[in-house]
Every structure is written in structure tokens, then in C-alpha cells.
Design an enzyme around this catalytic site. Structure first.
Site, PDB file in Angstrom:
ATOM      1  N   ASP A  76      11.452 -49.339 -48.074  1.00 39.14           N
ATOM      2  CA  ASP A  76      10.419 -48.572 -46.605  1.00 39.14           C
ATOM      3  C   ASP A  76      12.170 -48.347 -45.481  1.00 39.14           C
ATOM      4  O   ASP A  76      12.744 -47.375 -45.264  1.00 39.14           O
ATOM      5  CB  ASP A  76       9.347 -49.040 -46.655  1.00 39.14           C
ATOM      6  CG  ASP A  76       8.736 -48.199 -47.239  1.00 39.14           C
ATOM      7  OD1 ASP A  76       8.970 -47.486 -48.061  1.00 39.14           O
ATOM      8  OD2 ASP A  76       7.598 -49.727 -48.144  1.00 39.14           O
ATOM      9  N   HIS A 115       7.185 -57.734 -49.026  1.00 39.18           N
ATOM     10  CA  HIS A 115       6.490 -56.338 -50.314  1.00 39.18           C
ATOM     11  C   HIS A 115       4.911 -57.219 -50.267  1.00 39.18           C
ATOM     12  O   HIS A 115       4.979 -58.775 -50.829  1.00 39.18           O
ATOM     13  CB  HIS A 115       6.944 -56.006 -50.692  1.00 39.18           C
ATOM     14  CG  HIS A 115       6.226 -54.996 -51.249  1.00 39.18           C
ATOM     15  ND1 HIS A 115       5.461 -54.550 -52.379  1.00 39.18           N
ATOM     16  CD2 HIS A 115       7.146 -53.079 -50.650  1.00 39.18           C
ATOM     17  CE1 HIS A 115       5.893 -53.209 -52.318  1.00 39.18           C
ATOM     18  NE2 HIS A 115       6.431 -52.863 -52.166  1.00 39.18           N
TER      19      HIS A 115
END
Length: 428
Positions: A364, A307
Site C-alpha cells: 500500500d 501487514h
């Protein structure tokens, strides 16, 4: 510690005050920089080191993996609260009492009916239209049915605008999906909760009663909570900067939806499933693709791992991994795509290359798995992200307008041609 920062430009020295946040974050306040230095500005592509505002909504520490909404930890909110409670806290500052939550929900349901002419707008879209394009357009179109701008000096007007969009947005989300699937456009029921109504509107078939799967409902509730806000990301910054021109709430939200659409932002969970599909088409060998991901000369990129902000782990991923396992077990889904996802997860959590670099599966990755298991089409994944992010966008717009922040107007460093004469077209 000194409460000022010193900047040396040539032989001139300038001092600027430091701002300290409630979590001891430090910032140099340079709002007088250009005037004090006779035109010097800072440049920070991507704004990775630039604070655009002071905000009391969300605290994020990427190095330590901390995420809090209004001071409440994401772990406690996901475990103990529902999405509507979290939405209320984000927008109004504190978790609601039972009476406040009941009124909030009741007012939302009272405003959930969408003008029937909106169906004509939906009918005008071709079947090939991407759901995010439809959702952005429909959200913007709400301004046509609510032409008067919100007077932010009136708490009643602001509150009415908030419950109106909280009520109508899930309808637009559901209608966007059902349009793509050729299903009739329906409504929820006043007897159901917020999440239950989202599920009913999305999944109910015209010839049968829809029964709520509690495990799936709880997973969706958690997913929306985890996506509810995330500090000054691309779409949130867009909502604030559009709103800073005193654009209305619906127009600002529509701009945020468009920003979220990008594959580097909200489109990431869709990109995860597209990657899994590609791996399946190539034989489904997860070890092969993990090796490709480690090869610097290979253009393949592993989507859904690591991330930009979280440099250790994504706290949201730890929460939703458990929910993903529960959903898959509950639904008994036999899907080769999900088996590939599980294989990639196992490889990444045990491979020293990924462990050492802290490239763990992020939110995600798991959200895409859950949405697929629930039967939500891949192109709807980012729409679901927008549904979760709605209260965060509202809170950020409201905070920016109430604080009377100035209109956003970044500077630039010009690198083009110097002044040059105009050449007539005959001589070019």
C-alpha cells in the site's frame, strides 16, 4: 500424525477429522460440531483462526512471505507475465496459451462497450461523491442492463459474464475518474492492449493524442498483478458469501467493492497519502513522525508499514519498490510528498525499532507513491485496487458457485437480555 482432533466439552469427548491442504496446512473439520454436541459452536471474532472454504486459487504464507496464484509464485508472475495472463490463470486455473490469451483479450474487447444509459447514472452523482461509491453503484447497475442471472451449469454463460465484466469494468473505472475531473467519457481502442487501454481511457485529453509511457505501463501492470488476489480477505469473503445466496456475479462484485472501500482494507493506500499530506502540512519532519510512531502514548499511526497477514515482509512490496523507483526516475517528478515518503522509507529500513518488529513498507505504501506520481487522484487509489482485484473476485465467485457451496450463515453467541415482560408505554 493422528487424522482426528479431540474436543473435550465437560465430561464428554468428541472427535473431528483433520483436513490437510496441498501445502500441508491443517484444519479441524467442525461442520458436525453443533449437531454432535447438542448446540456447542466455536466463536472466532474476525475469523482469524477459521477457514471458510477449501480453495485452489491462492496460497499465502504470512510467516514466510509467500504468495502464489494457482501455484505460480508472485515474483515470477510479476516479472514474466502480464495482467491479462494472470487474470486468466486465476479464473481458469492455468496460464493461457497464446491462442487462449488472444481469444480472451478479443472477447473482452468485444464486450467492452457500456450501455449509453450508464452515462445518465454517472451524471446523477454529485461532484462530491467518492469514486468507490460511484464504482460500486455502477457495477451493481450493470445488473439492470443484464437482468438474466448467470446459469452456472452453462460454461458458455459463465464465460460470457466473465469477459463482459472484464471488458466493462475498466471503462467504469476510467469514467469514474473522468467524471470527477470534468473530462469527457471515452473508450479505449481495439488496437491497444488491456493495460494500455486502461491508461488511454483514464488519461487521454480531448485535444491531444495520448502516448503510452512504457515504464509507467509496466509499473501499472505489476501493480494490478500484485493486487489480483489475496486469499480470503474481507472483500473476497464478501464476494463469496454474497454469491453463496446465488446472487449474480455483478451484484456480488459490487458488494466486494463496498467491502474494499474501508480504510482497513483497500483504503489503506489512500490513508498513506493522507498521512503524507498531514506530515507535509506540519513541516515535513520525518524523524519527528517516526518518533511519534514509536511512542505508545501517541495516537499517531504510521500507515503503509507492516501487514496483518505478513509477519516478516510483504513479498509484493519488494517487487513494487523497484517499479516505484523506476517510475519516479522516468517521470522526473518533483513532489515534496514523495520526498517525505522516501524519507520515511529510509528511516524505517534503518531504524532498529522498525527492523526488529519487521515493520517494513508494504504494498500500500509503494502503490500510493506510484499512483500519485502517475497523476491519479488520491480518492481513486482504492478504485485502482478494485481494478486489480477484479479477476481474483471473479475466480473466487466462480469457484464457490461451481463447488455448490452452501449459503453462508454464521452463528453467534447471544449476550443480550433474557426474556422479560412487555411494559405498556404508559408505564415506562
Amino acid at each position: 500424525m493422528s487424522e482426528i482432533a479431540k474436543l473435550q466439552v465437560g465430561d464428554q469427548s468428541y472427535e473431528f477429522p483433520l483436513i490437510k491442504g496441498t501445502e500441508n496446512e491443517l484444519a479441524i473439520n467442525i461442520k458436525t460440531l453443533r449437531g454432535a454436541t447438542n448446540g456447542v459452536i466455536t466463536i472466532d471474532p474476525g475469523f482469524k483462526n477459521t477457514g471458510s472454504c477449501e480453495s485452489a486459487i491462492t496460497f499465502l504464507d504470512g510467516e514466510k512471505g509467500i504468495l502464489r496464484f494457482r501455484g505460480y509464485s508472485i515474483e515470477e508472475l510479476a516479472e514474466k507475465a502480464n495482467f491479462l495472463e494472470v487474470a486468466y490463470a486465476l479464473i481458469f486455473g492455468n496460464l493461457p496459451t497464446s491462442e487462449q490469451l488472444e481469444k480472451f483479450h478479443s472477447d473482452i474487447k468485444a464486450k467492452s462497450v457500456v450501455d449509453d444509459d450508464v452515462k445518465k447514472i454517472i451524471d446523477a452523482f454529485p461532484k462530491t461523491a467518492h469514486p468507490m461509491g460511484i464504482l460500486s453503484s455502477l457495477t451493481s447497475a450493470l445488473t439492470a442492463f443484464n437482468p438474466s442471472s448467470v446459469n452456472v451449469e452453462s460454461e458458455e454463460e459463465v464465460y460470457n459474464a466473465i469477459v463482459k465484466i472484464m471488458g466493462k469494468f475498466p471503462v467504469l473505472v476510467a469514467w469514474t475518474m473522468r467524471k470527477k475531473q470534468g473530462l469527457p467519457l471515452n473508450y479505449g481502442s481495439n488496437s491497444l492492449g488491456y493495460i494500455e487501454n486502461v491508461m488511454k481511457m483514464m488519461f487521454e485529453q480531448p485535444n491531444e493524442n495520448y502516448e503510452i509511457n512504457t515504464i509507467v505501463k509496466n509499473a501499472l501492470d505489476k501493480l494490478l498483478i500484485l493486487h489480483a488476489d489475496h486469499e480470503q480477505n474481507c472483500s473476497t469473503s464478501t464476494v463469496r458469501i454474497v454469491g453463496s445466496s446465488h446472487a449474480g456475479l455483478f451484484a456480488s462484485l459490487s458488494a466486494g467493492i463496498s467491502a474494499l472501500w474501508g480504510p482497513l482494507h483497500g483504503g489503506a493506500n489512500q490513508a498513506v497519502l493522507e498521512m503524507l499530506e498531514a506530515i507535509k502540512e506540519d513541516g515535513g519532519d520525518t524523524k519527528k513522525y517516526m518518533a511519534k510512531a514509536k511512542d505508545k502514548n501517541d495516537p499517531f499511526r504510521l500507515m503503509g508499514f507492516g501487514h496483518r497477514v505478513y509477519k516478516n515482509f510483504d513479498p509484493r512490496a519488494k517487487i513494487i519498490k523497484k517499479a516505484a523507483d523506476e517510475v519516479l526516475n522516468s517521470l522526473g517528478v518533483d513532489d515534496p510528498i514523495l520526498e517525505i515518503a522516501k524519507g520515511l522509507e529510509r528511516e524505517a529500513l534503518s531504524d532498529p525499532y522498525f527492523v526488529d518488529r519487521k515493520l517494513y513498507p508494504n504494498v500500500d505504501f509503494y502503490s500510493g507513491i506510484i499512483y500519485r506520481a502517475m497523476g491519479i487522484p488520491v480518492e481513486m487509489f482504492t478504485v485502482m485496487f478494485a481494478l486489480g482485484r477484479l479477476p481474483g473476485w471473479i475466480a473466487q465467485w466462480k469457484e464457490m458457485r461451481f463447488k455448490k457451496e452452501p449459503i453462508g450463515r454464521p452463528r453467534q453467541i447471544y449476550t443480550g437480555e433474557n426474556e422479560r415482560p412487555f411494559t405498556p408505554i404508559q408505564k415506562r
